[in-house]
Design a protein around this motif. Structure first.
Motif, short mmCIF file in Angstrom:
data_model
loop_
_atom_site.label_atom_id
_atom_site.label_comp_id
_atom_site.label_asym_id
_atom_site.label_seq_id
_atom_site.Cartn_x
_atom_site.Cartn_y
_atom_site.Cartn_z
N LEU A 1 11.77 7.45 8.84
CA LEU A 1 11.61 7.53 7.39
C LEU A 1 12.11 8.85 6.80
O LEU A 1 12.10 9.02 5.59
CB LEU A 1 10.13 7.33 7.01
N GLY A 2 12.55 9.77 7.66
CA GLY A 2 13.03 11.08 7.19
C GLY A 2 11.90 11.90 6.59
O GLY A 2 12.10 12.64 5.62
N GLN A 3 10.72 11.79 7.17
CA GLN A 3 9.55 12.49 6.67
C GLN A 3 9.06 13.50 7.71
O GLN A 3 9.43 13.43 8.89
CB GLN A 3 8.42 11.50 6.38
N THR A 4 8.22 14.40 7.24
CA THR A 4 7.55 15.29 8.18
C THR A 4 6.43 14.50 8.86
O THR A 4 6.06 13.41 8.41
CB THR A 4 6.92 16.50 7.46
N LEU A 5 5.88 15.08 9.92
CA LEU A 5 4.75 14.43 10.57
C LEU A 5 3.58 14.26 9.61
O LEU A 5 2.90 13.23 9.61
CB LEU A 5 4.32 15.22 11.81
N LEU B 1 0.79 -1.23 0.00
CA LEU B 1 0.00 0.00 0.00
C LEU B 1 0.83 1.28 0.00
O LEU B 1 0.39 2.30 -0.53
CB LEU B 1 -0.95 0.01 1.21
N PHE B 2 2.02 1.26 0.61
CA PHE B 2 2.78 2.49 0.76
C PHE B 2 4.10 2.48 -0.01
O PHE B 2 4.90 3.39 0.11
CB PHE B 2 3.03 2.78 2.24
N SER B 3 4.32 1.44 -0.79
CA SER B 3 5.51 1.32 -1.63
C SER B 3 6.81 1.52 -0.86
O SER B 3 7.78 2.04 -1.39
CB SER B 3 5.45 2.32 -2.80
N LEU B 4 6.80 1.13 0.38
CA LEU B 4 8.03 1.16 1.17
C LEU B 4 8.80 -0.13 0.89
O LEU B 4 8.20 -1.17 0.65
CB LEU B 4 7.72 1.24 2.66
N SER B 5 10.11 -0.03 0.93
CA SER B 5 10.90 -1.25 0.75
C SER B 5 10.56 -2.21 1.89
O SER B 5 10.10 -1.80 2.95
CB SER B 5 12.39 -0.92 0.75
N ILE B 6 10.81 -3.47 1.63
CA ILE B 6 10.56 -4.47 2.68
C ILE B 6 11.37 -4.14 3.92
O ILE B 6 10.87 -4.26 5.04
CB ILE B 6 10.90 -5.89 2.17
N SER B 7 12.62 -3.68 3.72
CA SER B 7 13.46 -3.36 4.89
C SER B 7 12.88 -2.18 5.68
O SER B 7 12.87 -2.20 6.92
CB SER B 7 14.91 -3.09 4.49
N HIS B 8 12.40 -1.14 4.98
CA HIS B 8 11.80 -0.01 5.69
C HIS B 8 10.48 -0.41 6.37
O HIS B 8 10.23 -0.04 7.51
CB HIS B 8 11.56 1.17 4.75
N VAL C 1 7.56 -3.04 18.97
CA VAL C 1 8.23 -2.87 20.27
C VAL C 1 7.52 -1.82 21.11
O VAL C 1 7.21 -2.05 22.28
CB VAL C 1 9.72 -2.51 20.07
N VAL C 2 7.24 -0.67 20.50
CA VAL C 2 6.54 0.38 21.24
C VAL C 2 5.14 -0.10 21.65
O VAL C 2 4.72 0.10 22.79
CB VAL C 2 6.45 1.67 20.38
N ALA C 3 4.44 -0.75 20.72
CA ALA C 3 3.08 -1.22 21.02
C ALA C 3 3.08 -2.32 22.07
O ALA C 3 2.15 -2.41 22.88
CB ALA C 3 2.40 -1.72 19.74
N THR C 4 4.11 -3.16 22.08
CA THR C 4 4.20 -4.23 23.08
C THR C 4 4.30 -3.64 24.48
O THR C 4 3.59 -4.06 25.40
CB THR C 4 5.40 -5.15 22.80
N ILE C 5 5.16 -2.66 24.63
CA ILE C 5 5.32 -2.00 25.93
C ILE C 5 4.02 -1.28 26.31
O ILE C 5 3.51 -1.42 27.42
CB ILE C 5 6.52 -1.04 25.92
N TRP C 6 3.47 -0.53 25.36
CA TRP C 6 2.23 0.20 25.60
C TRP C 6 1.08 -0.76 25.90
O TRP C 6 0.27 -0.51 26.79
CB TRP C 6 1.91 1.08 24.40
N ASN C 7 1.00 -1.88 25.18
CA ASN C 7 -0.05 -2.88 25.39
C ASN C 7 -0.04 -3.39 26.82
O ASN C 7 -1.08 -3.43 27.48
CB ASN C 7 0.15 -4.04 24.40
N MET D 1 11.29 -2.42 9.37
CA MET D 1 11.75 -1.61 10.51
C MET D 1 10.59 -0.83 11.13
O MET D 1 10.49 -0.75 12.35
CB MET D 1 12.86 -0.65 10.08
N VAL D 2 9.70 -0.30 10.29
CA VAL D 2 8.50 0.38 10.81
C VAL D 2 7.68 -0.61 11.63
O VAL D 2 7.20 -0.29 12.72
CB VAL D 2 7.66 1.00 9.67
#
Length: 162
Positions: free
Chosen positions: A113-117, A42-49, A59-65, A52-53
């Motif tokens: 990703l080096g993007q703006t919000l 859907l977002f044409s991100l590389s598999i590696s990106h 990881v963040v969601a696991t802690i938050w969960n 990582m996302v």
């Protein structure tokens, strides 16, 4: 006026730490297996990106969960005397979980990703929308497959007292 109360047997029981760990790991692993290929398409991100996302989000969601659900269970137990949720409470639970998670993930994913919000917002919003539905379904199924010990048997109605 007659006041009726609904009571369950031993509703003071909460999930164990091991059960919470199983819940969290299952939730994140299954979620990653669904999200990573969809995000790549859907977002044409590389598999590696996208990987990582996915890992950052997991990881963040696991802690938050863990923290969020423990807090909700303690609040429910204190306010209601038990941790069981009806459909409305499950919807609110899932939405509040995702709103808190978005606040943390949006800047992290944008930075990675080096993007703006604003540029990262569609990806993060899509992840959040997916996970709202996924969390609702997963948690409901989990409660059926792994019921809280000493909770009413499946299909058993609560007892009513006058």
């Amino acid at each position: 006026m007659i006041v009726r109360s609904i009571t369950y047997r031993k509703l003071d029981t909460m999930r164990t730490t091991l059960d919470r760990i199983r819940h969290t790991l299952m939730f994140e692993i299954i979620g990653l297996l669904i999200v990573m290929p969809l995000g790549h398409l859907l977002f044409s991100l590389s598999i590696s990106h996208m990987g990582m996302v996915g890992v950052i989000s997991a990881v963040v969601a696991t802690i938050w969960n863990y923290v969020y659900n423990l807090g909700v269970d303690h609040a429910l137990k204190r306010l209601r005397g038990h941790v069981h949720k009806n459909v409305f409470m499950r919807v609110i639970h899932a939405i509040c979980f995702e709103l808190g998670l978005i606040c943390v993930l949006l800047p992290l994913i944008a930075l990675y990703l080096g993007q703006t919000l604003a540029e990262a917002a569609p990806l993060v919003t899509s992840l959040a929308l997916f996970y709202v539905v996924y969390a609702f379904v997963f948690n409901w199924v989990y409660d059926v497959v792994f019921p809280i010990p000493d909770s009413p048997a499946r299909g058993e109605a609560p007892t009513n007292r006058a």
